[in-house]
Design an enzyme around this catalytic site. Structure first.
Site, short mmCIF file in Angstrom:
data_model
loop_
_atom_site.label_atom_id
_atom_site.label_comp_id
_atom_site.label_asym_id
_atom_site.label_seq_id
_atom_site.Cartn_x
_atom_site.Cartn_y
_atom_site.Cartn_z
N CYS A 166 0.68 -1.22 0.00
CA CYS A 166 0.03 0.15 0.04
C CYS A 166 0.83 1.40 -0.03
CB CYS A 166 -0.96 0.09 1.08
SG CYS A 166 -1.88 -1.47 1.23
N HIS A 200 -3.56 6.85 3.15
CA HIS A 200 -3.74 5.67 2.54
C HIS A 200 -5.23 5.50 3.13
CE1 HIS A 200 -4.00 1.85 1.45
NE2 HIS A 200 -3.72 1.00 2.56
N ASN A 218 -10.52 -0.36 -0.05
CA ASN A 218 -9.04 -0.33 0.22
C ASN A 218 -8.47 -0.78 -1.27
OD1 ASN A 218 -6.13 -0.85 0.62
ND2 ASN A 218 -6.52 -1.65 2.41
O1 UT7 Z 1 -3.87 -1.44 3.58
C1 UT7 Z 1 -2.82 -2.10 4.10
C2 UT7 Z 1 -3.04 -1.84 5.61
N1 UT7 Z 1 -4.31 -2.50 6.00
C3 UT7 Z 1 -4.87 -1.95 7.24
O2 UT7 Z 1 -4.48 -0.87 7.61
C4 UT7 Z 1 -5.97 -2.49 7.83
C5 UT7 Z 1 -6.09 -2.55 9.20
N2 UT7 Z 1 -7.20 -3.13 9.85
C6 UT7 Z 1 -8.61 -2.93 9.75
O3 UT7 Z 1 -8.76 -2.06 8.98
C7 UT7 Z 1 -9.34 -3.47 10.64
O4 UT7 Z 1 -8.41 -4.15 11.70
C8 UT7 Z 1 -10.37 -4.56 10.14
C9 UT7 Z 1 -11.53 -3.77 9.46
C10 UT7 Z 1 -9.81 -5.43 9.23
C11 UT7 Z 1 -11.19 -5.18 11.40
O5 UT7 Z 1 -11.63 -4.22 12.35
P1 UT7 Z 1 -11.45 -4.49 13.95
O6 UT7 Z 1 -12.25 -3.26 14.55
O7 UT7 Z 1 -9.90 -4.53 14.07
O8 UT7 Z 1 -12.00 -5.67 14.05
P2 UT7 Z 1 -11.29 -7.03 14.82
O9 UT7 Z 1 -10.60 -7.74 13.89
O10 UT7 Z 1 -10.90 -6.70 16.16
O11 UT7 Z 1 -12.66 -7.89 15.30
C12 UT7 Z 1 -13.57 -7.59 16.22
C13 UT7 Z 1 -14.88 -8.69 15.92
C14 UT7 Z 1 -14.39 -9.88 15.95
O12 UT7 Z 1 -15.76 -10.76 16.57
P3 UT7 Z 1 -15.12 -11.10 18.32
O13 UT7 Z 1 -13.92 -12.04 18.18
O14 UT7 Z 1 -15.08 -9.96 19.04
O15 UT7 Z 1 -16.47 -11.97 18.41
C15 UT7 Z 1 -14.56 -10.30 14.60
O16 UT7 Z 1 -14.80 -11.46 14.32
O17 UT7 Z 1 -15.44 -8.12 14.69
C16 UT7 Z 1 -15.46 -9.35 14.07
N3 UT7 Z 1 -15.32 -9.10 12.57
C17 UT7 Z 1 -16.45 -9.04 12.00
N4 UT7 Z 1 -17.97 -9.06 12.14
C18 UT7 Z 1 -18.98 -8.70 11.30
C19 UT7 Z 1 -14.47 -9.28 11.79
N5 UT7 Z 1 -14.90 -8.89 10.56
C20 UT7 Z 1 -16.14 -8.79 10.71
C21 UT7 Z 1 -17.07 -8.56 9.68
N6 UT7 Z 1 -18.38 -8.39 10.04
N7 UT7 Z 1 -17.00 -8.32 8.30
#
Ligand code: UT7
Length: 326
Positions: free
Chosen positions: A113, A253, A283
């Site tokens: 990225c 980004h 993204n």
């Molecule tokens: O471009 C290169 C660099 N990339 C980035 O910088 C991306 C960075 N990361 C992110 O944007 C975020 O971490 C994500 C959007 C990928 C995920 O968001 P988050 O707030 O960090 O969620 P998380 O991974 O901490 O997950 C929280 C909860 C989990 O459930 P439990 O374990 O708390 O029950 C996940 O399973 O959200 C759940 N979850 C979802 N729920 C509904 C993860 N994805 C989804 C989804 N829909 N699509």
């Protein structure tokens, strides 16, 4: 003294989109979760026969037209991508051939990225030492073909598209005022796609389909991304001799709306200065910054003389920032 100035921008996104409600039918997610946790609503999807070099060509032609130059004037081409058409020849060589020019150097630059920031930095250096006068940076990504549509943590994020900028030598004090690029390879496992390389070999039955898909530990990437984008931005502003108040626009980004908000807040820059296109495009890796720039230029928002801070973070990990006087 020679400066490197952006003289033309262009972008291209395929017509077809995946909406949040489409994703609700594929994985266990909701429009509400995606909107509040990422800021994304749609992402573009390339056709089966629409390759990275095809999208790069469309964006490049628009940038060449906007710059008012002939393609023959280009003496260097960088293509930034994590989804090259082939391992080799480079997508940059394919693009050069599609543009109908010869002689200009052509190379792919893979910094995930952060690719656009890296390419801009190198283009600036080549122009400053007098080796090149006019460089095309074409960023193009076909991420939906590398996306795991069974993984709700990543499949909601990625889209396809391309954006190009033409950077030209000038004696006027405009252009890239400061730029920096960094990496820390020890974080490689947190965001990777192993498929296009010499470790996973399809023809020796070593590569499984899943090896060709993007894997990301989103939450861990999130935290480092904010920290590094803030550090890189602070350094770029200091090196440019400007202050936060002199920055007219910030193009971060576009990986996650919450990352953008955190970067703006911690950098101490007015959040209204951020240019954001994440809602429409998701993204698109190295395409996010040059496409947001192109849209803002075409909307008449970013004008000659404006100081624009750009900052990115991506797989590798890689990160960097630049301050550009338009
Ligand atoms: O471009 C290169 C660099 N990339 C980035 O910088 C991306 C960075 N990361 C992110 O944007 C975020 O971490 C994500 C959007 C990928 C995920 O968001 P988050 O707030 O960090 O969620 P998380 O991974 O901490 O997950 C929280 C909860 C989990 O459930 P439990 O374990 O708390 O029950 C996940 O399973 O959200 C759940 N979850 C979802 N729920 C509904 C993860 N994805 C989804 C989804 N829909 N699509």
């Amino acid at each position: 003294m020679i400066f490197s100035r952006i003289i033309g921008t262009g972008s291209y996104f395929p017509e077809k989109v995946i909406t949040n409600s489409d994703l609700e039918k594929i994985v266990d997610t909701t429009d509400e979760w995606i909107t509040t946790r990422t800021g994304m609503h749609t992402r573009h999807v390339s056709e089966r026969d629409e390759m990275t070099s095809d999208m790069a060509l469309k964006a490049s032609l628009r940038a060449i037209e906007a710059a008012g130059i002939k393609a023959e004037e280009i003496d260097g081409i960088f293509v930034t991508t994590v989804t090259p058409d082939y391992a080799f020849p480079s997508t940059a060589c394919l693009l050069q051939s599609k543009l109908g020019i010869v002689g200009a150097f052509a190379m792919d630059l893979e910094a995930a990225c952060t690719g656009y920031i890296y390419a801009q930095n190198l283009a600036n250096a080549l122009i400053k030492i007098g080796q090149c006068k006019t460089i095309l940076i074409a960023s193009a990504e076909r991420l939906t073909k590398m996306t795991d549509y069974t993984d709700r943590g990543t499949c909601i994020l990625f889209g396809d598209g391309a954006a190009a900028t033409i950077i030209q030598a000038t004696e006027e004090p405009y252009g890239i005022l400061s730029t920096n690029m960094s990496a820390d390879g020890s974080f490689g496992e947190l965001l990777h796609m192993k498929g296009i390389g010499s470790v996973m070999l399809a023809n020796r039955d070593v590569m499984k389909v899943e090896d060709n898909l993007i894997k990301m530990a989103g939450n861990e990437v999130f935290k480092v991304a904010v920290r590094m984008m803030v550090d890189a931005s602070t350094k770029a502003i200091a090196d440019s001799g400007l202050t936060n108040a002199d920055i007219d626009f910030v193009i971060p980004h576009q990986a996650n709306m919450r990352i953008i908000e955190a970067v703006m807040k911690r950098s101490g820059i007015d959040p209204d200065k951020a240019l954001i296109n994440i809602r429409k495009h998701g993204n698109t890796s190295s395409v996010t910054i040059p496409s947001a720039l192109d849209e803002a230029v075409r909307e008449g928002k970013v004008k000659r003389g404006h100081n624009v801070l750009m900052t990115a973070f991506g797989g590798g990990f890689t990160w960097g920032a630049a301050v550009v006087k338009m």
